[in-house]
Structure formats: structure tokens, C-alpha cells
Design an enzyme around this catalytic site. Structure first.
Site, PDB file in Angstrom:
ATOM      1  N   SER A  58      38.926  79.776  88.331  1.00 32.33           N
ATOM      2  CA  SER A  58      39.562  81.080  88.489  1.00 32.33           C
ATOM      3  C   SER A  58      39.268  81.847  87.121  1.00 32.33           C
ATOM      4  CB  SER A  58      41.269  80.557  88.268  1.00 32.33           C
ATOM      5  OG  SER A  58      41.978  81.471  88.130  1.00 32.33           O
ATOM      6  N   ASP A  68      42.066  81.043  99.618  1.00 30.17           N
ATOM      7  CA  ASP A  68      42.261  81.803  98.379  1.00 30.17           C
ATOM      8  C   ASP A  68      42.560  83.100  98.464  1.00 30.17           C
ATOM      9  OD1 ASP A  68      42.931  82.035  95.765  1.00 30.17           O
ATOM     10  OD2 ASP A  68      40.916  82.074  94.969  1.00 30.17           O
ATOM     11  N   HIS A  85      42.754  78.294  96.288  1.00 27.62           N
ATOM     12  CA  HIS A  85      42.201  78.565  94.885  1.00 27.62           C
ATOM     13  C   HIS A  85      41.801  77.120  94.063  1.00 27.62           C
ATOM     14  CE1 HIS A  85      41.703  81.254  91.418  1.00 27.62           C
ATOM     15  NE2 HIS A  85      42.469  80.408  90.704  1.00 27.62           N
TER      16      HIS A  85
END
Length: 439
Positions: free
Chosen positions: A158, A358, A418
């Protein structure tokens, strides 16, 4: 599970039970603080590699960087994703400690057990984050000289990927100048916030093609994303962050609350927007709260805090996370694609990996910025077909695809959102071994 891993787990559990125990056991762990600037204290936690057939000194060192900004690697990355134990203190079958020594750092300052003594100590941009990490790494490699000669990789997730790119560039410079003693072997960018605008601009098309938006919803999301684009093009990055938050609310309203971290699930009610929210509060609730869930906070602020024994009395794990996010908000939407290009040009091994499910950093957006790289190997990379990889947990079932050319690779991880190691642990471990050339 091997004998060494059993011993490691038992030592860890015994340390949680033993009152007042404050030092690492059996030489399998280490932790410490580093003051990287005046009033800016960063915490790291190391697990030595735990492999039956190979000595830890013969395996690489991996630095794990969490997202947010403000997510804790020593907490979420450790106990929810890749550390030796789960949040319930059960052995993790797909722990990365099987294939590498793993260094978790609570980064930027104020994240997790790291802390700022005054408001000026919080980082406001990724360049400060990178210079802080360089100070920490210089201290770490000086203190732990056994790691100066093993391959050193940075893995990220991320917003951690945005930080990892900048940190990797600083590490590359420092190694060449002789101010950092390590064998820097590469960086891996997982579901990474490298080009925020490419992510936002592809939310609508991605959700539409997965039947999560109708025609009207697609128009709404695309219109909101266009406002973000205009702000970025005008270099109004704080405004762009606010409009990014607005776009997420538009997505929520048109998808009945799709989860930004996995499109097959719904966003929990406590993370949905409210009319009373300012955008910082809303975004920290959406994107930091999942990294500081109550059960994990109870573990970190209870038994783990006691085990570590060095956390200042006035420091709470996660207590400054919102301030970290707020301080970085003006830098949040800035791209770092140029940094990736500089890494590739310098010969650094760069890997991009992304989860199929994601949304927040969807694969469509990642592919867009990759295709705009100025790297001279890109035309040849684009001509390659990808290769299928079996899911280690389900032989005969495809778990991922990948392509690699010279010093760049891309992994498409199937059935993952994610947080890839949390969703597809065995596949993530296999990828780690491939990147670090163990298979």
C-alpha cells in the site's frame, strides 16, 4: 513445523507468560528504538530466519513496510500477515521467517510503537520518511553486523510501497557512497500507492466490469475521479486528497459499501462515511482502523508491550496514527513513478505485485503507470507473455501469473485483495522465495 520453529514459538509464548521479561530469548529476536531526528523515535523488531535446512546467516534479510501512512508493521504486518505467529499466537504456516530474517519497522515516526515527542517531529513528506529510515538502517546494520553481508530486500504494501521506492533510492545512494554497509538486493512494491491518480481513475472501469456499478454509478464515480485529476494536474495535492476522499464516498454510495480492500466483501458499517466527518477522520477510519483493530490493539498494548519492556510509559501502540496520516496528507496524492524509473536505471531489482480483488490500488491502475515507465527495458518486457504459477496450497490451480525481464518483474496474485499475504499466504511466500532466488 520444524523443531527450530517449535522452539521459537515456545520461547515467544513463554515470554508472554513470564512477568517482567524484557529481553529477546534464544537469540531469535531483537528489538530497539532509534532516535532518527530530535524528538523522533522509531521502533524496529527483528526475527531471525527460522529454517531447518539453512542457517539464518545464509538467508536474506527482508524489511517490511506497512501502509497508511500510519499502519504498524510490528503489529499488523507481523501478527496479521507474515510474522511467525498469528494474532491468536498460533504458528503461521506461511510465515516469511521460514525463508528470510524479517525486520519490521514502525514507520513513519508516530506509527505503532514509534513516537513523536512534539508536533514538529512528524514527517510531512516521503523524502523525510526516506531520510529517517536511512538513519535507522545505518544504526541497525552497525549494531547487527552479521547482516552487512547478506542480501537485503525491502518489501512493502500500500502506501508502504510509495515509501519503499523513496527509501530504496536513498539506500542505493548511501551504499554507493559508503555511508551504509549492506548488500541491497531489491525492492518489492505490493499494491503500492506509486501513482495515486492512476488508481483513482480506474476505480470506475474496474467496478463496472466486475458488475459492481451500473451505468449511472459509473458516471458518478468517473465524474468524482475527474475532479481529483484536475486538482493533481494543478499541483493542488492537499485538495486532491480531500477529493480522493469524496470519490471514495461516491463509490460507497453506488456500490452499497464495497470494501476497498477486497471487492468481494462489504465495507464494515463503522468505516462508512458520516455527514459529520471531516476527511481526515473519515480516511483514518477507512484506512487505518483496519490496521488497528481492537483485538490486535489489545494484544500489542497488553502482552506484547510487556514482552518488549522498552516502550515508554506515555506511548500507546497506534496512539499517534491519525496524526501521522494527517501530517502526510499534503503529500499523499503525489506520484513517485519517476523514483521507480530512477531505481531501474540504477540497476536496482524492482518487483511490482498486486492482488486481483484489490480496489484501493487496483491492478488496472498499476499497469497504467508501469506502461509509462521510461526504463529502456520496458518495450521488451511488454512483448513477453506472462507465466502461470500453481497455488502452493492447491496444486494444479493457478495462483498467480508473472513476467520478468532484466531487473523488473510483475506478479498478478489471484484471489487476493489489498493485503496479499493475509489473503493468499502460501502464494505470497512462494513469491518471496522466487524474488529472493530461493526457488
Amino acid at each position: 513445523m520444524g523443531l527450530l520453529q517449535v522452539c521459537s514459538v515456545l520461547c515467544f509464548l513463554n515470554s508472554l507468560i513470564s512477568a517482567g521479561l524484557s529481553s529477546p530469548l534464544a537469540g531469535r529476536e531483537a528489538w530497539n528504538y532509534v532516535e532518527v531526528r530530535d524528538g523522533a523515535h522509531m521502533f524496529w523488531w527483528l526475527y531471525y530466519a527460522d529454517c531447518q535446512s539453512v542457517q539464518s546467516r545464509d538467508l536474506p534479510l527482508v524489511l517490511w513496510l506497512q501502509g497508511g501512512p500510519g499502519g504498524s508493521g510490528t503489529g499488523f504486518g507481523n501478527f496479521e500477515e507474515i510474522g511467525p505467529l498469528t494474532r491468536d499466537l498460533e504458528p503461521r504456516k506461511s510465515s516469511w521467517v521460514q525463508a528470510a530474517s524479517v525486520l519490521f519497522v514502525d514507520n513513519p515516526v508516530g506509527t505503532g510503537f514509534s513516537y513523536a515527542q512534539n508536533p514538529e517531529a512528524f514527517a510531512t513528506d516521503v523524502s523525510t520518511v526516506a531520510s529517517d529510515m536511512l538513519v535507522l538502517l545505518q544504526s541497525f546494520f552497525t549494531e547487527r553486523t552479521e547482516f552487512q553481508s547478506v542480501p537485503f530486500y525491502i518489501f512493502s504494501e500500500s502506501y508502504g510501497g510509495k515509501m519503499a521506492a523513496a527509501i530504496s533510492l536513498e539506500v542505493t545512494k548511501a551504499v554507493s557512497q559508503g555511508t551504509l554497509k549492506c548488500v541491497f538486493a531489491g525492492v518489492a512494491l505490493g499494491d503500492s500507492w506509486i501513482s495515486p491518480l492512476d488508481s483513482v481513475m480506474t476505480w470506475g472501469p474496474y467496478l463496472y466490469t466486475t458488475s459492481l456499478l451500473d451505468d449511472f454509478g459509473l458516471q458518478d464515480v468517473n465524474a468524482a475521479a475527474a475532479a481529483v485529476k484536475q486538482a493533481v494536474e494543478q499541483q493542488q495535492f492537499l485538495k486532491a486528497t480531500e477529493l480522493w476522499s469524496v470519490t471514495e464516498t461516491v463509490v460507497e454510495q453506488n456500490t452499497n459499501g464495497v470494501n476497498f480492500y477486497n471487492i468481494l466483501t462489504q465495507q464494515p458499517d463503522d468505516r462508512l462515511s458520516s455527514p459529520d466527518d471531516d476527511f481526515i477522520s473519515l480516511q483514518t477510519r477507512r484506512h487505518l482502523r483496519p490496521l488497528y483493530r481492537q483485538s490486535l490493539s489489545e494484544l500489542m498494548n497488553g502482552p506484547i508491550r510487556k514482552k518488549l519492556g522498552i516502550v515508554p510509559q506515555n506511548v500507546t501502540w497506534g496512539g499517534q496514527a491519525e496524526q501521522v496520516f494527517s501530517s502526510m496528507s499534503g503529500d499523499f496524492m503525489r506520484p513517485v513513478v519517476d523514483v521507480v524509473d530512477r531505481l531501474l536505471a540504477a540497476g536496482v531489482n524492482v518487483t511490482v505485485y498486486n492482488g486481483q480483488l484489490d480496489l484501493i490500488v487496483d491492478t488496472l491502475g498499476q499497469e497504467l503507470w508501469v506502461k509509462r515507465l521510461k526504463w529502456d527495458g520496458l518495450p521488451a518486457f511488454n512483448q513477453l507473455r506472462w507465466t502461470a504459477l500453481d497455488d502452493p496450497a492447491s496444486p494444479g490451480v493457478t495462483g498467480a501469473f508473472y513476467k520478468t525481464y532484466k531487473n523488473f518483474a510483475f506478479y498478478w496474485i489471484l484471489k487476493a485483495g489489498h493485503m496479499i499475504p493475509a489473503d493468499q499466504g502460501p502464494m505470497a511466500l512462494q513469491m518471496l522465495k522466487m524474488i529472493t532466488q530461493q526457488v
